[in-house]
Design a protein around this motif. Structure first.
Motif, PDB file in Angstrom:
ATOM      1  N   ILE A  98      28.986  40.590  39.852  1.00  0.00           N
ATOM      2  CA  ILE A  98      29.665  41.718  40.497  1.00  0.00           C
ATOM      3  C   ILE A  98      30.416  41.242  41.738  1.00  0.00           C
ATOM      4  O   ILE A  98      31.543  41.679  42.010  1.00  0.00           O
ATOM      5  N   GLU A  99      29.804  40.325  42.493  1.00  0.00           N
ATOM      6  CA  GLU A  99      30.462  39.772  43.674  1.00  0.00           C
ATOM      7  C   GLU A  99      31.739  39.022  43.292  1.00  0.00           C
ATOM      8  O   GLU A  99      32.782  39.186  43.932  1.00  0.00           O
ATOM      9  N   GLU A 100      31.676  38.209  42.236  1.00  0.00           N
ATOM     10  CA  GLU A 100      32.861  37.484  41.762  1.00  0.00           C
ATOM     11  C   GLU A 100      33.938  38.451  41.281  1.00  0.00           C
ATOM     12  O   GLU A 100      35.128  38.238  41.521  1.00  0.00           O
ATOM     13  N   LEU A 101      33.534  39.517  40.608  1.00  0.00           N
ATOM     14  CA  LEU A 101      34.483  40.509  40.115  1.00  0.00           C
ATOM     15  C   LEU A 101      35.247  41.140  41.266  1.00  0.00           C
ATOM     16  O   LEU A 101      36.482  41.227  41.241  1.00  0.00           O
ATOM     17  N   LEU A 102      34.533  41.543  42.302  1.00  0.00           N
ATOM     18  CA  LEU A 102      35.184  42.131  43.466  1.00  0.00           C
ATOM     19  C   LEU A 102      36.035  41.116  44.216  1.00  0.00           C
ATOM     20  O   LEU A 102      37.133  41.429  44.680  1.00  0.00           O
ATOM     21  N   TYR A 103      35.541  39.891  44.337  1.00  0.00           N
ATOM     22  CA  TYR A 103      36.266  38.834  45.039  1.00  0.00           C
ATOM     23  C   TYR A 103      37.602  38.556  44.374  1.00  0.00           C
ATOM     24  O   TYR A 103      38.646  38.536  45.024  1.00  0.00           O
ATOM     25  N   TYR A 104      37.582  38.358  43.055  1.00  0.00           N
ATOM     26  CA  TYR A 104      38.816  38.073  42.337  1.00  0.00           C
ATOM     27  C   TYR A 104      39.771  39.252  42.395  1.00  0.00           C
ATOM     28  O   TYR A 104      40.974  39.093  42.591  1.00  0.00           O
ATOM     29  N   ALA A 105      39.264  40.462  42.219  1.00  0.00           N
ATOM     30  CA  ALA A 105      40.128  41.639  42.230  1.00  0.00           C
ATOM     31  C   ALA A 105      40.767  41.857  43.603  1.00  0.00           C
ATOM     32  O   ALA A 105      41.955  42.171  43.700  1.00  0.00           O
ATOM     33  N   ILE A 106      40.008  41.653  44.664  1.00  0.00           N
ATOM     34  CA  ILE A 106      40.545  41.892  46.003  1.00  0.00           C
ATOM     35  C   ILE A 106      41.551  40.815  46.401  1.00  0.00           C
ATOM     36  O   ILE A 106      42.651  41.124  46.867  1.00  0.00           O
ATOM     37  N   VAL A 107      41.192  39.549  46.221  1.00  0.00           N
ATOM     38  CA  VAL A 107      42.099  38.465  46.629  1.00  0.00           C
ATOM     39  C   VAL A 107      43.384  38.512  45.809  1.00  0.00           C
ATOM     40  O   VAL A 107      44.490  38.444  46.366  1.00  0.00           O
ATOM     41  N   MET A 108      43.258  38.651  44.506  1.00  0.00           N
ATOM     42  CA  MET A 108      44.463  38.700  43.674  1.00  0.00           C
ATOM     43  C   MET A 108      45.244  39.993  43.911  1.00  0.00           C
ATOM     44  O   MET A 108      46.472  40.004  43.843  1.00  0.00           O
ATOM     45  N   GLY A 109      44.557  41.081  44.207  1.00  0.00           N
ATOM     46  CA  GLY A 109      45.242  42.343  44.460  1.00  0.00           C
ATOM     47  C   GLY A 109      46.088  42.312  45.718  1.00  0.00           C
ATOM     48  O   GLY A 109      47.211  42.823  45.739  1.00  0.00           O
ATOM     49  N   ILE A 110      45.569  41.688  46.766  1.00  0.00           N
ATOM     50  CA  ILE A 110      46.317  41.624  48.029  1.00  0.00           C
ATOM     51  C   ILE A 110      47.598  40.805  47.859  1.00  0.00           C
ATOM     52  O   ILE A 110      48.683  41.242  48.248  1.00  0.00           O
ATOM     53  N   THR A 111      47.473  39.634  47.271  1.00  0.00           N
ATOM     54  CA  THR A 111      48.681  38.825  47.104  1.00  0.00           C
ATOM     55  C   THR A 111      49.575  39.378  45.999  1.00  0.00           C
ATOM     56  O   THR A 111      50.784  39.175  46.035  1.00  0.00           O
ATOM     57  N   GLY A 112      48.995  40.108  45.046  1.00  0.00           N
ATOM     58  CA  GLY A 112      49.813  40.777  44.038  1.00  0.00           C
ATOM     59  C   GLY A 112      50.678  41.859  44.658  1.00  0.00           C
ATOM     60  O   GLY A 112      51.819  42.075  44.246  1.00  0.00           O
TER      61      GLY A 112
END
Length: 122
Positions: A98-112
């Motif tokens: 769950i932590e990895e899921l949120l990490y990837y979604a947040i980091v990629m979402g910001i730069t996206g």
């Protein structure tokens, strides 16, 4: 709102980064999120959504691959030893997934969002 071409490209790239370049995943996620948002050409909100979706899908697939690896090749005892390893690891690591899921979604979402905003300016 979802541009599946951009999501699929970002998804494939995020799986590659998580599988082969784990030491550089933060920088890789920044770049992949930007690329996904730029390909989406849907503004900042569209870039954020598409990149976050690609990151979440990438994390889910890598977690499934981890579970399959643990189950099938978990020990020398075959499937039964692997199932024991799977049960132990899944109970312990559900919060890590769950932590990895949120990490990837947040980091990629910001730069996206940044990539989508730049793409919509042209």
């Amino acid at each position: 709102m979802t541009k599946w071409r951009a999501v699929i490209i970002g998804f494939i790239l995020s799986v590659i980064v998580q599988s082969f370049f784990a030491h550089y995943d933060f920088i890789g996620l920044l770049i992949i999120g930007f690329i996904t948002g730029y390909i989406a050409h849907d503004g900042a909100l569209g870039g954020l959504w598409n990149a976050a979706l690609a990151g979440a899908l990438g994390t889910i697939v890598c977690a499934i691959l981890f579970i399959l690896t643990t189950t099938i090749g978990g020990s020398f005892m075959g499937v039964f030893g692997g199932l024991t390893g799977f049960t132990t690891s899944s109970i312990v690591s559900i919060l890590a997934i769950i932590e990895e899921l949120l990490y990837y979604a947040i980091v990629m979402g910001i730069t996206g969002a940044i990539g989508g905003a730049i793409a919509s300016k042209k």
